[in-house]
Each structure stands twice: as structure tokens, then as C-alpha cells.
Scaffold this motif. Structure first.
Motif, PDB file in Angstrom:
ATOM      1  N   ALA A 191      -6.218   3.591   3.693  1.00  0.00           N
ATOM      2  CA  ALA A 191      -5.354   2.410   3.666  1.00  0.00           C
ATOM      3  C   ALA A 191      -5.525   1.593   4.939  1.00  0.00           C
ATOM      4  CB  ALA A 191      -3.896   2.824   3.492  1.00  0.00           C
ATOM      5  N   ASP A 199      -7.552   3.533  -1.453  1.00  0.00           N
ATOM      6  CA  ASP A 199      -9.003   3.753  -1.358  1.00  0.00           C
ATOM      7  C   ASP A 199      -9.824   2.534  -1.809  1.00  0.00           C
ATOM      8  OD1 ASP A 199      -8.462   3.953  -4.028  1.00  0.00           O
ATOM      9  OD2 ASP A 199      -9.440   5.883  -4.309  1.00  0.00           O
ATOM     10  N   THR A 200      -9.238   1.354  -1.734  1.00  0.00           N
ATOM     11  CA  THR A 200      -9.976   0.144  -2.106  1.00  0.00           C
ATOM     12  C   THR A 200     -10.826  -0.365  -0.995  1.00  0.00           C
ATOM     13  OG1 THR A 200      -7.733  -0.561  -2.700  1.00  0.00           O
ATOM     14  CG2 THR A 200      -9.502  -1.720  -3.671  1.00  0.00           C
ATOM     15  N   ASN A 250       3.939  11.989  -4.251  1.00  0.00           N
ATOM     16  CA  ASN A 250       3.387  10.635  -4.267  1.00  0.00           C
ATOM     17  C   ASN A 250       3.498   9.965  -5.630  1.00  0.00           C
ATOM     18  OD1 ASN A 250       1.322  12.172  -5.451  1.00  0.00           O
ATOM     19  ND2 ASN A 250      -0.240  10.765  -4.727  1.00  0.00           N
ATOM     20  N   ARG A 251       3.357  10.701  -6.707  1.00  0.00           N
ATOM     21  CA  ARG A 251       3.451  10.111  -8.053  1.00  0.00           C
ATOM     22  C   ARG A 251       4.853   9.545  -8.290  1.00  0.00           C
ATOM     23  NH1 ARG A 251      -0.552   8.419 -10.431  1.00  0.00           N
ATOM     24  NH2 ARG A 251      -1.626  10.338 -10.091  1.00  0.00           N
ATOM     25  N   LYS A 303       4.914   6.316  -6.364  1.00  0.00           N
ATOM     26  CA  LYS A 303       3.982   5.329  -6.933  1.00  0.00           C
ATOM     27  C   LYS A 303       4.538   4.701  -8.209  1.00  0.00           C
ATOM     28  CE  LYS A 303      -0.988   4.858  -7.341  1.00  0.00           C
ATOM     29  NZ  LYS A 303      -2.263   5.585  -7.317  1.00  0.00           N
ATOM     30  N   HIS A 349      -5.549   9.496   2.851  1.00  0.00           N
ATOM     31  CA  HIS A 349      -5.172   8.217   2.251  1.00  0.00           C
ATOM     32  C   HIS A 349      -4.663   7.232   3.306  1.00  0.00           C
ATOM     33  CE1 HIS A 349      -5.316  10.762  -1.340  1.00  0.00           C
ATOM     34  NE2 HIS A 349      -5.779   9.655  -1.879  1.00  0.00           N
ATOM     35  N   ASP A 376      -4.551  -0.135  -4.036  1.00  0.00           N
ATOM     36  CA  ASP A 376      -4.771   1.297  -3.880  1.00  0.00           C
ATOM     37  C   ASP A 376      -5.372   1.586  -2.510  1.00  0.00           C
ATOM     38  OD1 ASP A 376      -4.111   3.523  -5.314  1.00  0.00           O
ATOM     39  OD2 ASP A 376      -5.907   3.544  -6.551  1.00  0.00           O
ATOM     40  N   TYR A 401       0.853  -1.191   0.000  1.00  0.00           N
ATOM     41  CA  TYR A 401       0.000   0.000   0.000  1.00  0.00           C
ATOM     42  C   TYR A 401       0.886   1.236   0.000  1.00  0.00           C
ATOM     43  CZ  TYR A 401      -4.135  -2.665   1.561  1.00  0.00           C
ATOM     44  OH  TYR A 401      -5.182  -3.533   1.669  1.00  0.00           O
ATOM     45  N   PHE A 461      -0.084  -4.569  -5.580  1.00  0.00           N
ATOM     46  CA  PHE A 461      -0.292  -3.190  -5.152  1.00  0.00           C
ATOM     47  C   PHE A 461      -1.792  -3.000  -4.946  1.00  0.00           C
ATOM     48  CE2 PHE A 461      -1.442   1.191  -6.343  1.00  0.00           C
ATOM     49  CZ  PHE A 461      -0.901   1.823  -5.236  1.00  0.00           C
TER      50      PHE A 461
END
Length: 92
Positions: A23, A91-92, A69-70, A73, A19, A89, A12, A87
Motif C-alpha cells: 500500500a 497490491d495495485t 481483514n475480510r 473490507k 500489505h 487494493d 486503502y 477503493f
């Protein structure tokens, strides 16, 4: 990070408080269904995970602004301690 040879695990990424909370909820849900699957959370948040999952997650804190963060990621596989990484996300 060095890989755990032959290992599999969930990874995560949670930058920023919202976030991190998402998570944490997802990790708790995953733990309710599989209490042995290795989990690593990479975050820039200094909070602790919920008590229920705190001792079952490899928590990696990095000192980067949330705007980065990008960058993280897109390089997650290099940061994963597992040979096979799922991986998930936040927000899953």
C-alpha cells in the motif's frame, strides 16, 4: 467515520506488514501523479508511512488481528470519510 460532505478520496486497506508495504508503494505512485487527491489508509500495522507521503495521508490505525481483514473490507464504505470513495487494493 463521518463523511466529508461532497468529497472524493482514495481508500486503502492494509492488514499485515506485507500489505502495508504494498500500500505504501501504491500510495507513493499515486502521489507522483496526483499530489492533491485525498487518501486514507486503514491499517493494523504500527509502522509509519514513507517520509515522502507521510504528511499527505489520513492514517487510521485499528487494533484488529489480520485475520479480520475480510470483515473490515466488506464494510469499507461505512468506514470511508468521503462521499465518493475509490477503493484501491494494496497490491495495485
Amino acid at each position: 467515520m463521518s463523511n466529508l460532505q461532497g468529497s472524493s478520496g482514495a481508500l486503502y486497506l492494509a492488514f499485515g506488514q506485507p500489505h502495508f508495504v504494498m500500500a505504501s508503494l501504491s500510495i507513493t505512485s499515486l502521489r507522483n501523479h496526483n499530489d492533491n487527491f485525498p487518501i486514507t489508509l486503514i491499517t493494523n500495522v504500527s509502522e509509519e508511512l514513507p517520509y515522502k507521503v507521510r504528511d499527505t495521508v489520513n492514517l487510521v490505525r485499528i487494533n484488529l488481528d489480520s485475520s479480520k481483514n475480510r470483515l473490515v473490507k466488506t464494510n469499507l464504505l461505512e468506514m470511508s470519510p468521503y462521499d465518493r470513495t475509490v477503493f484501491i487494493d494494496a497490491d495495485t
